[in-house]
Design an enzyme around this catalytic site. Structure first.
Site, PDB file in Angstrom:
ATOM      1  N   CYS A 107      65.499   7.084   4.507  1.00 54.50           N
ATOM      2  CA  CYS A 107      65.743   6.898   5.979  1.00 54.50           C
ATOM      3  C   CYS A 107      66.977   7.531   6.372  1.00 54.50           C
ATOM      4  CB  CYS A 107      65.698   5.541   6.450  1.00 54.50           C
ATOM      5  SG  CYS A 107      66.655   4.169   5.671  1.00 54.50           S
ATOM      6  N   CYS A 131      81.866  -2.875   9.394  1.00 54.94           N
ATOM      7  CA  CYS A 131      82.712  -2.305   8.291  1.00 54.94           C
ATOM      8  C   CYS A 131      81.693  -2.417   6.964  1.00 54.94           C
ATOM      9  CB  CYS A 131      83.922  -2.957   7.957  1.00 54.94           C
ATOM     10  SG  CYS A 131      85.072  -2.868   9.308  1.00 54.94           S
ATOM     11  N   HIS A 170      64.721  -0.193  14.331  1.00 57.58           N
ATOM     12  CA  HIS A 170      66.139  -0.230  14.912  1.00 57.58           C
ATOM     13  C   HIS A 170      66.397  -0.676  16.369  1.00 57.58           C
ATOM     14  CE1 HIS A 170      65.976   2.680  11.675  1.00 57.58           C
ATOM     15  NE2 HIS A 170      67.240   1.867  11.179  1.00 57.58           N
TER      16      HIS A 170
END
Ligand code: GLN
Ligand code: ZN
Length: 759
Positions: free
Chosen positions: A640, A513, A691
């Site tokens: 990005c 969230c 990532h």
């Protein structure tokens, strides 16, 4: 009685109950049955609220992770690579969502122009679909206990395919098979006495290629007669450019987003088929402001006079995009609080509107008076209106926000000052946010750590980060952003005109969230925000230290923005605040300033026809924040999370001296576009995918740089990771950056040898 409904309710739950349950299940502390029970409790609670305020209940909007993933399962579109046999259970469901030891998750991408991310269904080239309705039908039965009419929400067939990917195939290939499943499901829903089906086709806000338009006629034309009436639901934009297409479809009504696109109302009144329902999305489902009841009621009375019982009222879109309830926001300024409405307050607004339409506004006079009072206080409040900010904006030049000297000349001056090697190395800003740092911040916020002790801890972390970078041999250093929890919150907390909620969480994906701050007033910067830290970090090293700021468009895009002035005006106010900071950093001796704009592309309107206008002011806002600097101050930007191929002219117009971009996952495909477009300034393509929790080999980085060198001259290339390193661990970052530096050094030698060979 006018029918009131919502296209969807937030599923994360008050207090983020779903997050707690999901994470408990994932880490093995909560049994599967308890997760299932927690989800059911949430659905029941959400229906109870709707039963108390609206005419009908919405079913099918809840999801354990993502509603697009749920539809992939509903239609049996589970990629073969997951090896699922039989009906997928919870473990398989979450494997698709989050990956497992053997398979990466489905790809995740942004849901239209929101900050919600959905999972992209992965279709095989000859995908056939099959119906798996049990979960949905069980929810219909659950909702029955409230004794209210039910409206089941489905993502429509054309949008479902449009949002999917079909590697090596055509997404529309399976349309007929898919529509047969929809048809069978609608028949089942009719058997279950479902009163309405809400078919979401949000792609109608796009300009669609002819074959996608044709798919609508084909899909809806093939639905049978034994089904509940269908409300074709659109949102996030004007759909009147498809009015002929939509009104030809054999459905029973249309839902319109009249907050984003009020201008379409007249055309729709004109064209609406005689038996159709028109659902007027008049309460903002994307933003947190209280509804001006008087105006809304007048508008609806006009519609009701024309449509009678065929008028429905609703929020503009699903409430997924706003927090659950204001009830927890006891920390907010009392006046500001009266200006806001979260999901539950929006349900109440719909109740009041429906009652007023039936019995006259007098029946709800207290609610109307309160709304009127709130509106008045907001309109006049000195918290909102700051003469100095407005005046400053008025005196801005209409043009000429670009830096006056051309890039080539600036570049020479910057190089003389910075003395950087060929292919300079740098990072994007953040270094690992360690558990110690997070713990210190939490203790500081709780009040168990003094401000001095917290500052000392942060400075120690900065010193260590600078030392690490020197040892690694990076050329342009950063301080590491240890003091920042979030790149918007950190600045918002220091700017005037911003407010922060306690529990204003909005789902970003799965259990993740975000808590967007609220821009409620004219924005200004009362005092420098980053200058002390930048000065301190620079004092630790003789190499250039980048100043790090979040850009005006990203500050705007990741906040709830005031609705009482154009977004452009707020963006320009933010730009002026950033500009003040830029000038102070420069005065403190900082030679390189990076202004991150990762959200630039997200702000694009869905209809391409509206892009130019948005890009015009977005670029102007960026230019305005940097154009006061000296020629020998180097401005960087970073982007990005997105593809940029289609907005390269705008990126070039931003005229940053250096742009660092995410490229490693796409194997530099993006960079080819920069090459073809002949992007004029310096570029740092990301060669380290931050990532993924893996350390790329130097040879991988080298290959990526070779690809970059094939399209961009070496003199204009930088070497850097894809994005900030805050989610990684030092044990990964250290060796990865060592390889990055090694790659740059190796290439420098090779390039020098090449030039010598030529000479
Ligand atoms: N400077 C920020 C960081 O490194 C940029 C983050 C982002 O692009 N989202 O964390
Ligand atoms: Zn980034």
């Amino acid at each position: 009685m006018t029918q009131a409904h919502i296209p969807g309710y937030p599923r994360i739950g008050a207090g983020r109950a779903l997050k707690t349950a999901l994470e408990g299940y994932w880490n093995g502390t909560l049994p599967a049955e308890s997760l299932v029970a927690a989800a059911q409790q949430l659905r029941l609670a959400h229906w109870e609220k709707q039963a108390a305020t609206l005419g009908c209940l919405t079913v099918g909007d809840f999801s354990l992770y993502d509603h697009v993933l749920d539809h992939a399962l509903l239609w049996g579109a589970v990629p073969a690579r997951f090896g699922v046999e039989g009906e997928p259970g919870l473990a398989e469901y979450f494997a698709l969502a989050r990956g497992n030891a053997h398979q990466p998750a489905l790809e995740m991408t942004k849901w239209f122009d929101t900050n919600y991310h959905y999972l992209v269904p992965e279709l095989s080239p000859h995908q056939a679909f099959s119906l798996h309705p049990q979960a949905l039908l069980a929810q219909v039965e659950e909702a029955r206990r409230f004794g209210r009419p039910l409206k089941v929400v489905l993502l429509g067939p054309v949008s479902f395919l449009y949002l999917s990917k079909a590697p090596g195939g055509d997404r529309l290939q399976g349309l007929d098979s898919l529509v047969r499943c929809y048809d069978a499901l609608l028949a089942l829903l009719a058997q279950h006495q479902v009163e309405w089906v809400q078919m979401d086709e949000p792609i109608l806000a796009f300009e669609l290629a002819p074959h996608w338009q044709a798919a609508f006629e084909r899909a809806y034309g093939a639905l049978g007669k034994h089904r509940p009436p269908v409300l074709l639901t659109t949102y996030f934009g004007d759909v009147s450019h498809h009015i002929d297409l939509i009104t030809r479809l054999p459905v029973e009504g249309v839902h319109l987003d009249l907050v984003r696109a009020p201008q379409q109302q007249a055309a729709w009144l004109e064209a609406l088929p005689a038996h159709w329902v028109l659902s007027a999305g008049i309460v903002d489902g994307r933003n947190v402001w209280r509804l001006p009841l008087d105006t809304a009621c007048r508008q609806l009375q006009g519609l009701r006079d024309k449509l009678g019982e065929r008028l429905w009222i609703a929020t503009s879109c699903s409430l997924l995009h706003v927090p659950v309830t204001l009830a927890e926001e006891t920390g907010l300024d009392a006046e500001l609080r009266t200006w806001l409405a979260f999901a539950d307050e929006k349900l109440e607004e719909l109740r009041v509107l429906a009652a007023a339409l039936t019995q006259g506004p007098e029946a709800e006079s207290a609610a109307f008076a309160a709304a009127r009072q709130a509106l008045l206080s907001r309109r006049l409040s000195p918290r909102v209106h700051d003469r100095a900010v407005k005046d400053r904006l008025l005196t801005l030049p209409q043009t000429g926000t670009r830096r006056p000297r051309p890039f080539a000349e600036r570049r020479a001056l910057q190089q003389a000052r910075l003395q950087l090697p060929l292919l300079p190395t740098t990072t994007i800003g953040s270094f690992p946010q360690t558990t110690e740092i997070r713990a210190q911040r939490a203790a500081f916020r709780r009040g168990t750590l003094t401000a001095e002790a917290y500052q000392a801890a942060i400075r120690a972390e900065v010193a260590r980060t600078v030392r690490e970078q020197e040892v690694l041999g990076l050329d342009v250093l950063v301080h590491g952003e240890a003091e920042r929890n979030d790149m918007v919150e950190f600045f918002g907390e220091q700017l005037k005109g911003y407010a922060f909620t306690r529990e204003g969480w909005v789902q970003s994906y799965g259990s993740r969230c975000v808590k967007p701050p609220v821009i409620f007033g004219d924005v200004s910067r009362p005092h420098p925000m980053t200058v002390d830290m930048a000065r301190y970090a620079q004092s630790l090293t003789s190499r250039p230290m980048k100043g790090m700021l979040t850009g005006p468009v990203t500050l705007l895009q990741w906040s709830f923005v005031r609705d009482d002035q154009p977004r452009e005006t707020t963006a320009l106010q933010l730009a002026l605040a950033v500009r003040d900071e830029v000038m102070d950093l420069q005065a403190a001796g900082i030679a390189i300033i990076q202004i991150d704009e990762p959200a630039l592309r997200e702000g694009l309107p869905l209809a391409q026809g509206a892009w130019a206008e948005y890009l015009g002011w977005a670029v102007r806002a960026f230019q305005l924040s940097v154009s006061g600097v000296r020629d020998d101050t180097q401005i960087h930007t970073h982007m990005c999370y997105a593809e940029f191929n289609d907005i390269l002219p705008a990126i070039a117009a931003m005229d940053a001296d250096v742009i660092t971009i995410e490229t490693s996952r796409s194997q530099m495909a993006l960079l080819e576009a920069f090459g073809t477009f002949a992007y004029p300034n310096d570029i740092g393509p990301g060669v380290y995918d931050i990532h993924a929790p893996r350390i790329p080999a130097a040879s991988e980085m080298d290959t990526l740089m070779q690809r970059a060198l094939a399209v961009i001259p070496a003199e204009r290339l930088w070497v850097n990771p894809d994005c900030g390193l805050k989610t990684r661990r030092w044990e990964e970052v250290r060796p990865a950056l060592a390889r990055l530096v090694e790659t740059a050094r190796g290439l420098r030698v090779a390039l020098q040898e090449e030039t010598q060979d030529i000479v």
